[in-house]
Design a protein around this motif. Structure first.
Motif, short mmCIF file in Angstrom:
data_model
loop_
_atom_site.label_atom_id
_atom_site.label_comp_id
_atom_site.label_asym_id
_atom_site.label_seq_id
_atom_site.Cartn_x
_atom_site.Cartn_y
_atom_site.Cartn_z
N ASP A 134 -18.86 72.20 -12.69
CA ASP A 134 -17.55 71.79 -12.45
C ASP A 134 -17.46 70.84 -11.55
N HIS A 135 -16.45 69.82 -11.87
CA HIS A 135 -16.25 68.64 -11.14
C HIS A 135 -14.73 68.25 -11.22
N PRO A 162 -22.01 73.62 -5.24
CA PRO A 162 -21.39 73.30 -6.44
C PRO A 162 -20.89 74.59 -7.29
N LEU A 163 -19.87 74.49 -7.90
CA LEU A 163 -19.38 75.63 -8.85
C LEU A 163 -20.02 75.32 -10.30
N LEU A 164 -20.79 76.45 -10.60
CA LEU A 164 -21.42 76.56 -11.91
C LEU A 164 -20.42 77.49 -12.84
N LEU A 165 -20.23 77.08 -13.73
CA LEU A 165 -19.32 77.87 -14.75
C LEU A 165 -20.41 78.53 -15.85
N TYR A 166 -20.17 79.59 -16.01
CA TYR A 166 -20.97 80.53 -16.89
C TYR A 166 -20.33 81.06 -17.94
N ARG A 210 -26.02 78.19 -1.69
CA ARG A 210 -26.09 76.96 -2.17
C ARG A 210 -25.23 76.77 -3.50
N LEU A 211 -24.77 77.66 -3.98
CA LEU A 211 -24.33 77.57 -5.38
C LEU A 211 -23.34 78.75 -5.56
N THR A 212 -22.39 78.47 -6.43
CA THR A 212 -21.43 79.21 -6.70
C THR A 212 -21.16 79.58 -8.27
N VAL A 213 -21.26 80.58 -8.63
CA VAL A 213 -21.35 81.04 -10.23
C VAL A 213 -19.99 81.72 -10.41
#
Length: 213
Positions: free
Chosen positions: A183-184, A8-12, A38-41
């Motif tokens: 994000d989704h 998943p895409l993590l929005l900071y 496992r995660l994209t920031v």
């Protein structure tokens, strides 16, 4: 219903001159390291106080100083309070946000590290992030050529994109910095609002990943 993707895409949502973001960015960096692969920031500039050209009033100074003290007690990070000794101190966060957005265009993999450096330059070293020369010096250790940085940083296009990102963050409903979203395609899902420690952030993330859309 569809499940969130495996990576998943993590929005900071943050700001280089936000005291609570200064304290929280190390948490995001540790999460990014622990979840590597496992995660994209992705860093979004939230615009804490952009386009502020008037000196801070006395009540604004007092409120800001209290905010810094609270963040320092929570994060245990160093703060330089000489900013509040400046007679005509301004608190315009737009140039620092634009610099971070410029880095995201030029070297997206460096966004979190550059954010950390900008935080430290402002809060720990007391440097003026509204000064372009200061921004250039902060970025120098990251190997971004000065002429390349300035060629993007000073364009009308990056000014426009920075303003559009501020508007995007507002449309997302962000009311507190820092904030973290997943994000989704059906819209960002709020994970965390404000400062929290890594275990709490991970727990919230795991819970969100288990909730189908």
């Amino acid at each position: 219903m569809s499940l969130l993707p495996g990576n998943p895409l993590l929005l900071y949502v943050t700001d280089p001159m936000c005291a609570w973001c200064y304290g929280f960015t190390p948490v995001i960096r540790r999460l990014n390291a622990l979840w590597f692969g496992r995660l994209t920031v992705q860093v979004l500039v939230g615009g804490l106080n952009p386009y502020a050209h008037d000196p801070l009033s006395a009540p604004e100074r007092d409120k800001l100083a209290v905010n810094w003290h609270r963040s320092q007690r929570k994060s245990l990070l160093p703060f330089d309070y000489s900013f509040f000794l400046q007679k005509d101190a301004q608190y315009d966060t737009e140039p620092a946000c634009r610099a971070l957005l410029t880095v995201r265009h030029l070297r997206p993999g460096l966004s979190l590290e550059v954010l950390r450096a900008l935080h430290s330059a402002f809060f720990a070293d007391g440097l003026d992030l509204s000064n372009t020369r200061v921004l250039v010096e902060v970025l120098r250790p990251f190997g971004i050529p000065e002429n390349l940085f300035l060629a993007v940083f000073e364009t009308d296009e990056i000014y426009r994109q920075t303003q559009e990102e501020f508007q995007l963050v507002e449309q997302m409903g962000v009311s507190t910095l820092p904030s973290v979203y997943l994000d989704h395609a059906q819209g960002p899902r709020l994970i965390s609002r404000g400062f929290c420690e890594l275990p709490e952030l991970e727990e919230r993330l795991l819970q969100a990943l288990q909730i189908p859309y």
